[in-house]
Design a protein around this motif. Structure first.
Motif, PDB file in Angstrom:
ATOM      1  N   GLU A  12       0.826  -1.204   0.000  1.00 56.20           N
ATOM      2  CA  GLU A  12       0.000   0.000   0.000  1.00 56.20           C
ATOM      3  C   GLU A  12       0.860   1.254   0.000  1.00 56.20           C
ATOM      4  O   GLU A  12       0.538   2.250  -0.653  1.00 56.20           O
ATOM      5  CB  GLU A  12      -0.923  -0.012   1.211  1.00 56.20           C
ATOM      6  N   SER A  13       1.973   1.214   0.725  1.00 55.79           N
ATOM      7  CA  SER A  13       2.882   2.348   0.755  1.00 55.79           C
ATOM      8  C   SER A  13       3.436   2.617  -0.637  1.00 55.79           C
ATOM      9  O   SER A  13       3.532   3.774  -1.069  1.00 55.79           O
ATOM     10  CB  SER A  13       4.023   2.076   1.738  1.00 55.79           C
ATOM     11  N   ALA A  14       3.786   1.556  -1.337  1.00 57.44           N
ATOM     12  CA  ALA A  14       4.285   1.708  -2.704  1.00 57.44           C
ATOM     13  C   ALA A  14       3.198   2.261  -3.616  1.00 57.44           C
ATOM     14  O   ALA A  14       3.467   3.062  -4.522  1.00 57.44           O
ATOM     15  CB  ALA A  14       4.781   0.362  -3.224  1.00 57.44           C
ATOM     16  N   LEU A  36      -9.756   9.548  -8.399  1.00 58.51           N
ATOM     17  CA  LEU A  36      -9.490   8.541  -7.384  1.00 58.51           C
ATOM     18  C   LEU A  36      -9.852   7.153  -7.912  1.00 58.51           C
ATOM     19  O   LEU A  36      -9.109   6.180  -7.695  1.00 58.51           O
ATOM     20  CB  LEU A  36     -10.286   8.847  -6.117  1.00 58.51           C
ATOM     21  N   ALA A  37     -10.957   7.064  -8.631  1.00 59.82           N
ATOM     22  CA  ALA A  37     -11.399   5.774  -9.164  1.00 59.82           C
ATOM     23  C   ALA A  37     -10.395   5.207 -10.155  1.00 59.82           C
ATOM     24  O   ALA A  37     -10.075   4.010 -10.108  1.00 59.82           O
ATOM     25  CB  ALA A  37     -12.770   5.918  -9.824  1.00 59.82           C
ATOM     26  N   LEU A  43      -4.092   0.704  -9.690  1.00 57.63           N
ATOM     27  CA  LEU A  43      -3.236   0.181  -8.620  1.00 57.63           C
ATOM     28  C   LEU A  43      -3.855  -1.031  -7.933  1.00 57.63           C
ATOM     29  O   LEU A  43      -3.316  -1.525  -6.936  1.00 57.63           O
ATOM     30  CB  LEU A  43      -2.977   1.287  -7.584  1.00 57.63           C
ATOM     31  N   ASP A  44      -4.995  -1.479  -8.463  1.00 56.25           N
ATOM     32  CA  ASP A  44      -5.685  -2.660  -7.942  1.00 56.25           C
ATOM     33  C   ASP A  44      -6.017  -2.509  -6.465  1.00 56.25           C
ATOM     34  O   ASP A  44      -5.726  -3.370  -5.643  1.00 56.25           O
ATOM     35  CB  ASP A  44      -4.829  -3.921  -8.172  1.00 56.25           C
ATOM     36  N   MET A  45      -6.627  -1.365  -6.150  1.00 59.63           N
ATOM     37  CA  MET A  45      -7.041  -1.100  -4.778  1.00 59.63           C
ATOM     38  C   MET A  45      -8.476  -0.580  -4.770  1.00 59.63           C
ATOM     39  O   MET A  45      -8.965  -0.080  -5.784  1.00 59.63           O
ATOM     40  CB  MET A  45      -6.132  -0.054  -4.114  1.00 59.63           C
ATOM     41  N   GLN A  46      -9.115  -0.665  -3.636  1.00 64.50           N
ATOM     42  CA  GLN A  46     -10.417  -0.045  -3.469  1.00 64.50           C
ATOM     43  C   GLN A  46     -10.221   1.474  -3.311  1.00 64.50           C
ATOM     44  O   GLN A  46      -9.306   1.911  -2.599  1.00 64.50           O
ATOM     45  CB  GLN A  46     -11.129  -0.604  -2.238  1.00 64.50           C
ATOM     46  N   PRO A  47     -11.039   2.291  -3.960  1.00 69.62           N
ATOM     47  CA  PRO A  47     -10.872   3.749  -3.865  1.00 69.62           C
ATOM     48  C   PRO A  47     -10.835   4.268  -2.430  1.00 69.62           C
ATOM     49  O   PRO A  47      -9.991   5.109  -2.094  1.00 69.62           O
ATOM     50  CB  PRO A  47     -12.086   4.287  -4.629  1.00 69.62           C
ATOM     51  N   ALA A  48     -11.727   3.767  -1.595  1.00 67.71           N
ATOM     52  CA  ALA A  48     -11.781   4.256  -0.218  1.00 67.71           C
ATOM     53  C   ALA A  48     -10.490   3.946   0.527  1.00 67.71           C
ATOM     54  O   ALA A  48      -9.986   4.766   1.307  1.00 67.71           O
ATOM     55  CB  ALA A  48     -12.971   3.643   0.512  1.00 67.71           C
ATOM     56  N   ARG A  49      -9.944   2.752   0.287  1.00 62.89           N
ATOM     57  CA  ARG A  49      -8.712   2.368   0.967  1.00 62.89           C
ATOM     58  C   ARG A  49      -7.538   3.188   0.442  1.00 62.89           C
ATOM     59  O   ARG A  49      -6.684   3.629   1.233  1.00 62.89           O
ATOM     60  CB  ARG A  49      -8.431   0.878   0.764  1.00 62.89           C
ATOM     61  N   LEU A  50      -7.490   3.428  -0.863  1.00 66.51           N
ATOM     62  CA  LEU A  50      -6.411   4.232  -1.423  1.00 66.51           C
ATOM     63  C   LEU A  50      -6.454   5.640  -0.835  1.00 66.51           C
ATOM     64  O   LEU A  50      -5.427   6.208  -0.449  1.00 66.51           O
ATOM     65  CB  LEU A  50      -6.515   4.300  -2.945  1.00 66.51           C
ATOM     66  N   ARG A  51      -7.628   6.221  -0.762  1.00 66.65           N
ATOM     67  CA  ARG A  51      -7.762   7.559  -0.192  1.00 66.65           C
ATOM     68  C   ARG A  51      -7.306   7.564   1.265  1.00 66.65           C
ATOM     69  O   ARG A  51      -6.618   8.491   1.719  1.00 66.65           O
ATOM     70  CB  ARG A  51      -9.216   8.026  -0.286  1.00 66.65           C
ATOM     71  N   GLN A  52      -7.633   6.528   1.990  1.00 69.24           N
ATOM     72  CA  GLN A  52      -7.295   6.428   3.411  1.00 69.24           C
ATOM     73  C   GLN A  52      -5.786   6.347   3.621  1.00 69.24           C
ATOM     74  O   GLN A  52      -5.216   7.077   4.438  1.00 69.24           O
ATOM     75  CB  GLN A  52      -7.989   5.205   4.001  1.00 69.24           C
ATOM     76  N   THR A  61      -5.461  14.409   1.051  1.00 71.22           N
ATOM     77  CA  THR A  61      -6.172  13.481   0.185  1.00 71.22           C
ATOM     78  C   THR A  61      -5.568  13.568  -1.212  1.00 71.22           C
ATOM     79  O   THR A  61      -4.877  14.551  -1.538  1.00 71.22           O
ATOM     80  CB  THR A  61      -7.667  13.842   0.095  1.00 71.22           C
ATOM     81  N   PRO A  62      -5.798  12.579  -2.078  1.00 70.96           N
ATOM     82  CA  PRO A  62      -5.284  12.681  -3.448  1.00 70.96           C
ATOM     83  C   PRO A  62      -5.724  13.967  -4.140  1.00 70.96           C
ATOM     84  O   PRO A  62      -4.947  14.596  -4.857  1.00 70.96           O
ATOM     85  CB  PRO A  62      -5.864  11.434  -4.118  1.00 70.96           C
TER      86      PRO A  62
END
Length: 283
Positions: A12-14, A36-37, A43-52, A61-62
């Motif tokens: 996630e850090s990367a 964000l989407a 990056l194969d992540m959920q938007p909410a988790r990436l924002r977090q 925030t992004p």
């Protein structure tokens, strides 16, 4: 739910670094930042988790990060003398009117005025004697914009005038005396002095300066730790340069940053002043 860096995996850090680089690339290209989407999808992540995790790592925030980077690009373009409309479009803004609506947040003044070097802006100055030596305080209608120590009034005033080269430099008005008193109190060790600031810098410098104000009085950290706190662990040298560019001594406490070996490394206003400030804060 708020998280800390301890809750973020290496992957996630990367992803945060990759997302920031994608935003940076868009700003450099003069394009709209990725949503964000789209970032999350790539990056194969959920938007909410990436924002977090992005917010936990970088403190923004992004969207806020993109806004800061675009505003920095706008300032850079205007500083080159580019036409206002060209600078606005080069920074990726789709609307000239939108920038003028938000000029106070983005630049502190209109784009045209910023491009001209803010002619007509008035910076007031006051000299004061403190236990750490002679001090100059620069003020605007928004707050304190400059604090520096020195040995002679002429040299201090010259440094202030050089920093605000196109502004009108005048003795501070009587109503700004409270700001100067608050600065002197801060220098003398007050922890409750309220000093509103009008500090201008790049998005990166402001990120560093904001992190500096979050260091507790008496606490010291290294430049490497400060770089980690702002989510830029490899930008140690840039962080040190941002500390050195701090225009408001003590109010933004760059004196709380020390060398990796614990020594009191170079301080723009003298290592002895740095030592005294830290000793006072630790009492």
């Amino acid at each position: 739910m708020e998280i800390t860096e301890c809750d973020i995996t290496a992957t996630e850090s990367a992803a945060v670094i990759a997302a920031a680089e994608l935003i940076d690339a868009a700003v450099v290209a003069g394009e709209r930042e990725p949503t964000l989407a789209s970032l999350a999808r790539g990056l194969d992540m959920q938007p909410a988790r990436l924002r977090q995790v992005f917010t936990a790592r970088l403190g923004l925030t992004p969207k806020a990060y993109a806004d800061a980077r675009r505003a920095s690009r706008l300032r850079d373009e205007l500083a080159t003398g580019a036409a206002v409309s060209d600078a606005i479009h080069a920074a990726g803004y789709g609307s000239v009117s939108r920038v003028y609506e938000r000029h106070g947040v983005l630049l502190g003044m209109t784009p045209a005025r910023y491009r001209r070097g803010a002619p007509g802006e008035v910076v007031g100055y006051t000299f004061a004697d403190t236990s750490l030596g002679r001090l100059i305080v620069g003020t605007t209608d928004e707050g304190v914009c400059y604090i520096a120590f020195g040995s002679g009034d002429e040299g201090l005033l010259g440094e202030l005038a050089a920093r605000f080269a196109r502004a009108e430099i005048l003795p501070a008005r009587e109503e700004q005396a409270e700001l100067v008193e608050a600065v002197v109190a801060l220098v003398e060790g007050a922890t409750d002095a309220d000093v509103p600031l009008d500090v201008r810098g790049t998005a990166f410098q402001r990120l560093v300066w904001d992190a500096l104000t979050r260091i507790e009085p008496g606490e010291t950290i290294t430049y490497a730790e400060l770089a980690r706190r702002i989510g830029r662990p490899t930008a140690v040298r840039a962080v040190a340069q941002a500390c050195g560019a701090n225009p408001v001594a003590v109010a933004v406490p760059c004196h709380r940053v020390i060398g990796a070996d614990g020594t009191l490394t170079g301080y723009r206003w003298g290592v002895e002043r740095k030592r005294t400030l830290l000793e006072r804060e630790r009492r």
